[in-house]
Motif scaffolding. Structure first.
Motif, short mmCIF file in Angstrom:
data_model
loop_
_atom_site.label_atom_id
_atom_site.label_comp_id
_atom_site.label_asym_id
_atom_site.label_seq_id
_atom_site.Cartn_x
_atom_site.Cartn_y
_atom_site.Cartn_z
N ALA A 3 7.44 -80.06 49.72
CA ALA A 3 6.91 -81.42 49.71
C ALA A 3 7.66 -82.33 48.75
O ALA A 3 7.36 -83.53 48.68
N ARG A 4 8.62 -81.78 48.04
CA ARG A 4 9.41 -82.55 47.08
C ARG A 4 10.88 -82.62 47.46
O ARG A 4 11.69 -83.15 46.69
N SER A 5 11.23 -82.07 48.63
CA SER A 5 12.65 -81.84 48.90
C SER A 5 13.09 -82.34 50.27
O SER A 5 12.30 -82.40 51.21
N PHE A 6 14.37 -82.66 50.34
CA PHE A 6 15.10 -82.87 51.59
C PHE A 6 16.19 -81.80 51.66
O PHE A 6 16.77 -81.43 50.65
N PHE A 7 16.45 -81.33 52.87
CA PHE A 7 17.52 -80.36 53.11
C PHE A 7 18.47 -81.02 54.11
O PHE A 7 18.06 -81.37 55.22
N VAL A 8 19.73 -81.16 53.72
CA VAL A 8 20.67 -81.94 54.54
C VAL A 8 21.93 -81.12 54.83
O VAL A 8 22.55 -80.57 53.92
N LEU A 9 22.28 -81.07 56.11
CA LEU A 9 23.53 -80.46 56.54
C LEU A 9 24.48 -81.59 56.91
O LEU A 9 24.25 -82.31 57.90
N PHE A 10 25.52 -81.76 56.11
CA PHE A 10 26.43 -82.88 56.27
C PHE A 10 27.54 -82.54 57.26
O PHE A 10 28.03 -81.42 57.32
N ASP A 11 27.96 -83.54 57.99
CA ASP A 11 29.09 -83.44 58.90
C ASP A 11 30.25 -84.22 58.28
O ASP A 11 30.07 -85.03 57.37
N GLY A 12 31.46 -83.97 58.76
CA GLY A 12 32.60 -84.77 58.36
C GLY A 12 33.06 -84.62 56.93
O GLY A 12 33.84 -85.44 56.44
N GLU A 13 32.65 -83.56 56.25
CA GLU A 13 33.11 -83.37 54.86
C GLU A 13 34.60 -83.14 54.80
O GLU A 13 35.29 -83.66 53.91
N GLU A 14 35.11 -82.37 55.74
CA GLU A 14 36.53 -82.04 55.72
C GLU A 14 37.43 -83.24 56.01
O GLU A 14 38.63 -83.20 55.77
N ASP A 15 36.85 -84.31 56.52
CA ASP A 15 37.61 -85.52 56.79
C ASP A 15 37.44 -86.57 55.68
O ASP A 15 37.77 -87.74 55.88
N GLY A 16 36.94 -86.14 54.53
CA GLY A 16 36.82 -87.06 53.40
C GLY A 16 35.39 -87.38 53.02
O GLY A 16 35.07 -88.55 52.74
#
Length: 389
Positions: free
Chosen positions: A255-268
């Motif tokens: 209830a205190r958190s977000f979990f995020v899977l990011f895209d496009g990290e390898e492109d900057g």
């Protein structure tokens, strides 16, 4: 109703056994999709699977799309007789097919180097180093070359090279071994196959229903580079975030958190930059952002870097934890640090298969160890008084 603190559930979070059978299954499933380059079917397959796992755990998920221009090498090489030698097009290079003799330029491609060799109508070959790639390309073009090959000045492939601007010349980067096999006057067929256009990336954001002002954000990038299955970089970090979400699912931490899977990290760091920009109010309320990148191969003992107070908290939670400095700006926590968010970066070193086809191995035990340390550190973060920002 009495509020249950994070410390009261820490033991269950760290020792919970429900996660132990899942990391292996998730790993083998996602790895089979192949390299998860942003904008590809494999990337979408992985996202759909991981999003489904988060929903099964009871999280609400949303997708946040963004776009950006990208230069893609579609498979470039230089053919010498019957041999085809692979290379990588430098970003900003023009595409093209050139059949011409080789002109070996002694040096790195300065104007003085080109004055000593006739490269008109030929494929010029220069060494990497000393001056920017763009200057080498402009100098070759001015000297009349039809194509340019840049030879790496160290072992391994020349990857990630960029001109920084558009130059109307096919430019290929090759390994030192490939460069050593090119001979003066030898006829070669240079093929630089490239595509320039916008690519669409998609972040996956998971949270419990009703949570709009998280204090913690746990993130990792799910994309990989072309040709690399991305087991350690960064399926290991992705599964650390999924394991965190799994262990926290029925605790106050969720209830205190977000979990995020990011895209496009390898492109900057494209995904994390887009997230920070599009969620300014949410980001401004974070107590900390934990980032996980390459935590599945024990090149070095698990280490952390980032905000001094967070690093100290992590080391108090696990005195054996290492720390490192430098090289930490190339992952998604950097986007949050620039926005003023305290960050903690978890990492076990650059393994020999980094960005290579051999990136097929990650140790679930190391991923679990990383999650254990992260959860112990969370307790210290959420028990402390909020920092003024």
């Amino acid at each position: 109703m009495r509020q249950v603190g994070v410390r009261a559930v820490l033991g269950a979070l760290v020792l919970g056994s429900s996660a132990f059978a899942s990391i292996e299954n998730d790993f083998s499933t996602v790895l089979k999709f192949g390299p998860r380059v942003t904008g590809t079917p494999a990337n979408e397959q992985a996202r759909t699977y991981l999003e489904g796992q988060l929903r099964t755990l009871g999280y609400t998920t949303r997708r946040e799309a963004f776009s950006y221009p990208r230069f893609d090498d579609l498979g470039s090489d230089v053919r010498v007789g019957e041999r085809t030698l692979r290379g990588v097009a430098l970003q900003g290079s023009a595409g093209g097919e050139v059949s011409a003799p080789v002109a070996l330029v002694p040096g790195v491609g300065t104007p003085e180097d080109f004055r000593g060799v006739d490269v008109r109508g030929k494929v010029a070959v220069v060494r990497r180093g000393q001056i920017p790639f763009a200057q080498k390309a402009r100098n070759a073009l001015a000297a009349g070359a039809r194509g340019l090959i840049v030879v790496n000045n160290e072992a391994g492939e020349l990857r990630g090279g960029t001109l920084g601007e558009r130059v109307e010349l096919p430019v290929l980067g090759v390994s030192s071994a490939t460069g050593a096999g090119l001979r003066e006057g030898q006829r070669v067929a240079l093929s630089v196959r490239v595509r320039q256009g916008d690519v669409r990336g998609v972040n996956v954001v998971a949270f419990k229903a009703g949570v709009t002002k998280p204090q913690m954000l746990f993130g990792a990038h799910m994309d990989s580079v072309a040709g690399a299955p991305g087991a350690n970089d960064n399926l290991s970090g992705t599964l650390a975030v999924l394991d965190l979400a799994r262990r926290a699912a029925n605790t106050p931490l969720a209830a205190r958190s977000f979990f995020v899977l990011f895209d496009g990290e390898e492109d900057g760091l494209r995904g994390s930059r887009a997230f920070v920009k599009d969620n300014a109010a949410l980001v401004g309320g974070l107590r900390a952002m934990f980032n996980f990148d390459m935590v599945g191969v024990n090149v070095d003992p698990l280490g952390v870097s980032g905000d001094a107070a967070l690093v100290n908290a992590a080391r108090e939670a696990n005195p054996a934890l290492g720390s490192f400095s430098g090289g930490g700006g190339g992952s998604d926590h950097a986007s949050f640090a620039q926005a003023g968010v305290p960050t903690l970066f978890f990492h076990t070193g650059i393994d020999p298969n980094y960005h290579q086809p051999g990136d097929t191995v990650a140790d679930p035990a190391l991923i679990r160890q990383t999650v254990d340390v992260a959860l112990k550190t969370v307790d210290a973060v959420l028990s402390a008084a909020p920092a003024r920002r």
